[in-house]
Write a protein that holds these residues in place. Sequence first.
Motif, PDB file in Angstrom:
ATOM      1  N   ASP A 121       2.715  -6.633  -7.003  1.00 10.16           N
ATOM      2  CA  ASP A 121       1.535  -6.597  -6.021  1.00 10.16           C
ATOM      3  C   ASP A 121       0.430  -5.809  -6.530  1.00 10.16           C
ATOM      4  O   ASP A 121      -0.937  -6.390  -6.064  1.00 10.16           O
ATOM      5  CB  ASP A 121       2.072  -5.898  -4.793  1.00 10.16           C
ATOM      6  CG  ASP A 121       3.290  -6.768  -4.172  1.00 10.16           C
ATOM      7  OD1 ASP A 121       3.004  -7.913  -4.327  1.00 10.16           O
ATOM      8  OD2 ASP A 121       3.980  -6.174  -3.264  1.00 10.16           O
ATOM      9  N   THR A 126      -3.599  -5.683  -5.025  1.00 11.46           N
ATOM     10  CA  THR A 126      -3.096  -4.954  -3.978  1.00 11.46           C
ATOM     11  C   THR A 126      -3.213  -3.422  -4.072  1.00 11.46           C
ATOM     12  O   THR A 126      -2.754  -3.058  -5.266  1.00 11.46           O
ATOM     13  CB  THR A 126      -1.723  -5.096  -3.136  1.00 11.46           C
ATOM     14  OG1 THR A 126      -1.682  -6.451  -3.078  1.00 11.46           O
ATOM     15  CG2 THR A 126      -1.320  -4.477  -2.203  1.00 11.46           C
ATOM     16  N   ASN A 130      -0.350  -0.507   0.148  1.00 16.97           N
ATOM     17  CA  ASN A 130      -0.071  -1.437   0.739  1.00 16.97           C
ATOM     18  C   ASN A 130       0.924  -2.229   0.032  1.00 16.97           C
ATOM     19  O   ASN A 130       1.747  -2.982   0.741  1.00 16.97           O
ATOM     20  CB  ASN A 130      -1.311  -2.638   0.942  1.00 16.97           C
ATOM     21  CG  ASN A 130      -2.429  -2.168   1.462  1.00 16.97           C
ATOM     22  OD1 ASN A 130      -2.149  -1.680   2.698  1.00 16.97           O
ATOM     23  ND2 ASN A 130      -3.731  -2.455   1.386  1.00 16.97           N
TER      24      ASN A 130
END
Length: 178
Positions: A121, A126, A130
């Motif tokens: 991620d 990101t 998050n």
Amino acid sequence: MATKAAARKSAKPPKAEKTYEYAWTGTDRRGKKIKGKIRAANDAVVRADLRRQGVTPVKVQKQITISFGKPKVTSGDIAVFSRQLATMMKAGVPLVQALDIVGKGHNNPSMQELIMSIKADIEGGTSLTNALRKHPMYFDDLFCNLVEAGEQAGVLETLLDRIATYKEKRRWSIPPPY
């Protein structure tokens, strides 16, 4: 430009490589017989690792493990993860590389998978906060909010260290069930 962004969104996160435990016997540089256990993807990797350590492998055997599903991720695993990540970041290791090292070094395959998912991620753009929020079963609001504060203030490693201390103390203060 738009195709690169679309390709990044459609790219699947890399899966953690499956490892097995191997028992081995061999001889060291002086000819002394030694034995041990090691986790690796296959016996060729075990043999190569042993040779790099100066051990001549004689026998490498995959260990049979009986399991009833994946081991669970415990609060202790999260505490260790926080401590290791904080230590790596204090040493100046970049976040993605630190996640890779911590993830591959973890004994719990479920935790490895979780860390590699977070790493994927972050590689996709990101924030750490998050990425952690995508796993509310393991990272509660307090954890995520403290990480967010650390990211914004530039003191992430300090807050990760404090989170680890808090998790470790809390882990031992809860009485065992009877």
